[in-house]
Write a protein that holds these residues in place. Structure first.
Motif, PDB file in Angstrom:
ATOM      1  N   PHE A 107       0.838  -1.198   0.000  1.00 36.79           N
ATOM      2  CA  PHE A 107       0.000   0.000   0.000  1.00 36.79           C
ATOM      3  C   PHE A 107       0.876   1.252   0.000  1.00 36.79           C
ATOM      4  CE2 PHE A 107      -2.122  -3.422   2.385  1.00 36.79           C
ATOM      5  CZ  PHE A 107      -3.222  -3.625   1.567  1.00 36.79           C
ATOM      6  N   HIS A 108       0.623   2.145  -0.935  1.00 39.57           N
ATOM      7  CA  HIS A 108       1.406   3.381  -1.022  1.00 39.57           C
ATOM      8  C   HIS A 108       0.514   4.573  -0.655  1.00 39.57           C
ATOM      9  CE1 HIS A 108       5.106   1.514  -2.603  1.00 39.57           C
ATOM     10  NE2 HIS A 108       4.277   0.640  -3.137  1.00 39.57           N
ATOM     11  N   GLU A 109       0.329   5.544  -1.547  1.00 37.06           N
ATOM     12  CA  GLU A 109      -0.469   6.725  -1.214  1.00 37.06           C
ATOM     13  C   GLU A 109      -1.904   6.329  -0.865  1.00 37.06           C
ATOM     14  OE1 GLU A 109       0.247  10.157  -1.044  1.00 37.06           O
ATOM     15  OE2 GLU A 109       2.241   9.276  -0.933  1.00 37.06           O
ATOM     16  N   PRO A 110      -2.512   6.969   0.120  1.00 36.58           N
ATOM     17  CA  PRO A 110      -3.911   6.642   0.427  1.00 36.58           C
ATOM     18  C   PRO A 110      -4.840   6.928  -0.756  1.00 36.58           C
ATOM     19  CG  PRO A 110      -2.935   8.011   2.160  1.00 36.58           C
ATOM     20  CD  PRO A 110      -1.966   7.997   1.014  1.00 36.58           C
ATOM     21  N   ARG A 112      -8.280   8.335  -1.988  1.00 35.18           N
ATOM     22  CA  ARG A 112      -9.193   9.345  -1.448  1.00 35.18           C
ATOM     23  C   ARG A 112     -10.506   9.396  -2.226  1.00 35.18           C
ATOM     24  NH1 ARG A 112      -6.584  12.194   2.311  1.00 35.18           N
ATOM     25  NH2 ARG A 112      -4.339  11.843   2.395  1.00 35.18           N
TER      26      ARG A 112
END
Lengths: 171, 157
Positions: A107-110, A112
């Motif tokens: 998992f990298h950037e959330p 949104r």
């Protein structure tokens, strides 16, 4: 060019790039949380989400959800095939059976609300022929990358597959 | 917002068990929430007579969602998942009681100061392990740290 050389040429090449059919939305986040009784306030309480994650996000494990097509949509007459590189390899090597042995998600950037994600498949490796208790075939590793509309990597799923042919049983 | 912090986590710690009585509704809700319309996850007749399984069974994305819920129940909302790796060896059917257990295998601070716990997680039915999963989860490393605020090179999952 032999089959093996053709597959070697596929390694590391970006294939099957696709944009999600709809933007990330909160209704589906709640449906997912409800299915596992996940009370994490990040997904239910706007004030907590603002404080901790700078706004509403989706549960990280929902990554692949945003790419599953509707069961029906107008004008579509065939079901889309997921993980097409896997099926390409089965066909290329003439291996009628296959199993997935491992699945890793990083998992990298959330993710949104409102994000429009895209995905792409990359073959990372193909083994020489191997024999296991299932039969003789090849292992391969396929990455599925997910990016947002800002081209930031939001996650990578890696699948290890084994395509094989069952051993002939002597009569 | 408070949550479990890095200094409170030790290798060998065990997470509180999560026990779930699984019904057909559990399986179908999970499959539809994951937008997985394949009939082996909602159609008993297809699962038994076409697929040869004992009943409809829980799909992989829904198991991932259960693992996420299980781990973040323990960390609180400031826990941020970095990595999950699954290996499935059995299925979860309606009528099963599934139990999730986890042990902290390792704790470490990475090169950019992020505090990580590595968990060995199992999902069992009647004490037979159906899925094993390793999870790498970040928790706040000090009172000013929030793993969710880490961007770019500061996040190395």
């Amino acid at each position: 060019m032999s089959d093996a050389e053709q597959v070697e040429a596929m390694i590391g090449k970006v294939q099957y790039e696709e944009i999600g059919g709809f933007p990330v939305e909160r209704g589906y986040v709640w449906t997912s949380c409800a299915s596992v009784e996940n009370a994490n306030p990040l997904f239910w309480d706007d004030a907590v989400a603002d404080e901790v994650t700078d706004g509403l996000i989706a549960p990280p494990t929902m990554l692949s959800v945003w790419f599953r097509p509707h069961h029906w949509s107008p004008g579509r007459d065939e079901q889309p095939m997921p993980l097409r590189v896997h099926f390409d390899l089965k066909e290329r090597f003439g291996l009628p059976e296959a199993v997935m042995s491992d699945n890793t998600i990083v998992f990298h950037e959330p993710v949104r609300m409102g994000d429009r994600l895209r995905t792409r498949q990359i073959l990372r490796s193909v083994s020489d022929p191997k024999t296991t208790k299932l039969g003789t075939g090849r292992f391969w590793v396929i990455d599925v990358e997910y990016l947002n509309q800002r081209d930031e990597l939001v996650g990578v799923e890696s699948y290890t597959g084994f395509g094989y042919r069952r051993e002939e049983t002597p009569a | 917002m408070t949550g479990r912090t890095f200094e409170a986590v030790r290798a060998g710690d065990e997470l509180p068990e999560l026990v779930v009585d699984v019904s057909a509704t559990t399986i179908v809700l999970g499959a539809l929430a994951a937008r997985d319309w394949r009939p082996m996850h909602h159609d008993h007749d297809f699962a038994v007579n076409r697929n040869g399984t004992q009943d409809i069974f829980m799909n992989t994305p829904n198991q991932a969602a259960w693992f996420e819920r299980f781990v973040t129940d323990w960390t609180g909302p400031t826990g941020r998942l970095g990595r999950m790796k699954f290996r499935m060896s059995g299925s979860v059917f309606p009528g099963d009681t599934m139990t999730m257990r986890a042990t902290v295998e390792k704790v470490e601070t990475d090169a950019v100061g992020c505090g990580w716990a590595e968990l060995a997680v199992t999902l069992s039915v009647a004490d037979v392990v159906a899925t094993t999963c390793t999870v790498r989860v970040a928790v706040p490393n000090g009172k000013d740290d929030n793993p969710w605020k880490r961007r770019g090179d500061q996040w190395q999952p």
